[in-house]
Motif scaffolding. Sequence first.
Motif, PDB file in Angstrom:
ATOM      1  N   GLU A 289       0.812  -1.211   0.000  1.00 21.94           N
ATOM      2  CA  GLU A 289       0.000   0.000   0.000  1.00 21.94           C
ATOM      3  C   GLU A 289       0.855   1.276   0.000  1.00 21.94           C
ATOM      4  OE1 GLU A 289      -4.057   1.090   2.380  1.00 21.94           O
ATOM      5  OE2 GLU A 289      -2.406   0.230   3.486  1.00 21.94           O
ATOM      6  N   TYR A 290       1.777   1.334   0.935  1.00 21.34           N
ATOM      7  CA  TYR A 290       2.592   2.551   1.073  1.00 21.34           C
ATOM      8  C   TYR A 290       3.501   2.749  -0.140  1.00 21.34           C
ATOM      9  CZ  TYR A 290       5.838   5.962   3.004  1.00 21.34           C
ATOM     10  OH  TYR A 290       6.606   7.082   3.183  1.00 21.34           O
ATOM     11  N   GLN A 291       4.066   1.624  -0.601  1.00 22.63           N
ATOM     12  CA  GLN A 291       4.970   1.711  -1.760  1.00 22.63           C
ATOM     13  C   GLN A 291       4.235   2.208  -3.002  1.00 22.63           C
ATOM     14  OE1 GLN A 291       6.054  -2.416  -1.007  1.00 22.63           O
ATOM     15  NE2 GLN A 291       8.160  -1.862  -1.493  1.00 22.63           N
ATOM     16  N   LEU A 293       1.643   4.128  -3.048  1.00 20.65           N
ATOM     17  CA  LEU A 293       1.370   5.553  -2.848  1.00 20.65           C
ATOM     18  C   LEU A 293       2.582   6.424  -3.151  1.00 20.65           C
ATOM     19  CD1 LEU A 293      -0.791   6.031   0.358  1.00 20.65           C
ATOM     20  CD2 LEU A 293      -1.141   7.137  -1.828  1.00 20.65           C
ATOM     21  N   THR A 294       3.756   5.949  -2.767  1.00 18.70           N
ATOM     22  CA  THR A 294       4.948   6.801  -2.844  1.00 18.70           C
ATOM     23  C   THR A 294       5.852   6.510  -4.046  1.00 18.70           C
ATOM     24  OG1 THR A 294       6.061   5.265  -1.355  1.00 18.70           O
ATOM     25  CG2 THR A 294       5.050   7.203  -0.346  1.00 18.70           C
ATOM     26  N   LYS A 303      -1.505   4.556  -9.802  1.00 21.32           N
ATOM     27  CA  LYS A 303      -1.574   4.591  -8.328  1.00 21.32           C
ATOM     28  C   LYS A 303      -3.012   4.455  -7.851  1.00 21.32           C
ATOM     29  CE  LYS A 303       2.563   7.226  -7.320  1.00 21.32           C
ATOM     30  NZ  LYS A 303       3.179   8.263  -6.560  1.00 21.32           N
TER      31      LYS A 303
END
Lengths: 426, 132
Positions: A289-291, A293-294, A303
């Motif tokens: 999830e975080y990867q 997003l960034t 994304k």
Amino acid sequence: MLTEILNLFFFFSALIIGAYLIRHYIFTLTVLRSAKSKPVNAATCKSVYEPSVSILIPAHNEEKVVGRLLQKMTELSYPKDKLEIILINDASTDSTGRIAEDYSNQHKLIKVLHRDKQTGGKGKASALNAALKQAIGEIVLCFDADYLPHSDIIAKIVEKFSDPSVGAVQGRPVVLNEPRNIVTRLITLERIGGYRVDQEARDILGLIPQFGGTVGGFRRSIVSGFGGFDESMLTEDTDLTFQIYLAGYKIRYAGDAECYEEAVDTWKAYWRQRHRWAKGHMQVCFKHEYQVLTSKKLKWKEKIDGLLLLHIYFMPIITFLSFLAGGSLILFGSPVAGALWFVVLVSFYSFVGNYAPFFEIGIGAHLDGRKRVQWLAPLMIFSFLYNVFICTKAFFDLIVGKLLGRSHSDWEKTEHLGNGNCYIEN
Amino acid sequence: MREKVNQVKTINRIATVFSVEIIILCLIASLRFVNIQSTITLIIFNLFFASLFFQLNGSSTTKIGMLTAGNIIGVFWNSFFYYLSLSWIEYFGLSFNAVFTLIYPILNLMWIVPFWSLSLSFLPKMQFPKTA
């Protein structure tokens, strides 16, 4: 105070549900327009791109189906000198290994990798990793043991790899035992929505078509670079999808590369399969999830689609909670935006694996030339409610497993009986 | 021959105009005799149906005929449940109004989803049928 919290939750959850509905409406429109512009009976694949291919078939107690798959493998039209087939007999206790050996003795291109209880039996990802070390093909394709590919499927999948930015390609599974009962018919509808509309639209729109772990392939160099499949993931295919995109490659969907599959045919088997999918998907969501997003390698539209895809198995839970929140507000006389209430209830007529609503399913079935299968669409509400329980249990199992430090390390497979022949023998 | 083609075209045009009139009448009837929710439901149904269904293969007469049928079913369905709810409110009291609001979209989806599924069967088959 409670009313305000309920209102806030209902408002935001209904907005998220609305976002999914809009997404699927766009998918449906995209595929409709694409179908109108495509020539009918498009010419068969004439690609000259023919890299070496390794086909991996993980099999754990598949004696009822492995023979027919290996027979189909011997009938593939791809040049035999560029093809190797590795069947992984992973700690089977039935005659899977013997059947595979018989085929291997008759056909040079079929190799059998036997894994006993000490070395194997640790799940599909582990079996694939073992075979990946032995594979020599530039492109690696995976097939589950219950699948029956068309003879020209390799060329259709491999053609897409002529673009060096493509890391993986997904073909289309078609349910073989559709007429068996209501479960298989509903799964057929779900597959139609997921592949005929969802995957194709994502491919056309340049979003994230999902690698499904079977009827598809990947570049060996890329996956070897990742260190193989992540064996801690229950859905190693979804994990690979995001690893490929985060590494800067893309996945293509080959809708004409069709392969028949045996769908589960009881509600109990359906529960087991979907529970594994839901839990695995949630694992992948927490991991990537975080990867997503960034990441600087993903475009903004990738994304958004990636995040919606990652959270898909949370949606039945959110939808049901939203229904309870909205219902409570209405019953206690608090005003609820009527449009949002309608949106929440429309999504009850969706399939969970892809969150495809009834209108998408209908269009998909129609584009497939089907006349009556979509008549079952009103029953989607029962399938959705069943999935609410499945996904909720999967979520709690995942959380409890994380808290207790449990990890899965065995086969959580679906039993294949070799049933169904609606396209092959009828 | 040419005259016959023109006759068919004229009949189709008349049928289309007639269908559009019926749809408008249905919308007015739902607003006048049922409630605003039913009118909004019918408008959403028309927009959704027109944007997807009208892109499929098949004669426009069939498509507009199906759309008209959908509107007629929608008006009758909504008016039936609306008047039923009025009688129930009379019997159970105003608290039933909340129950009706709660189930109102479900009642509408009970005709929209089957109607959508069935109406697709009236159109000719599209491409790519499954064959072994």
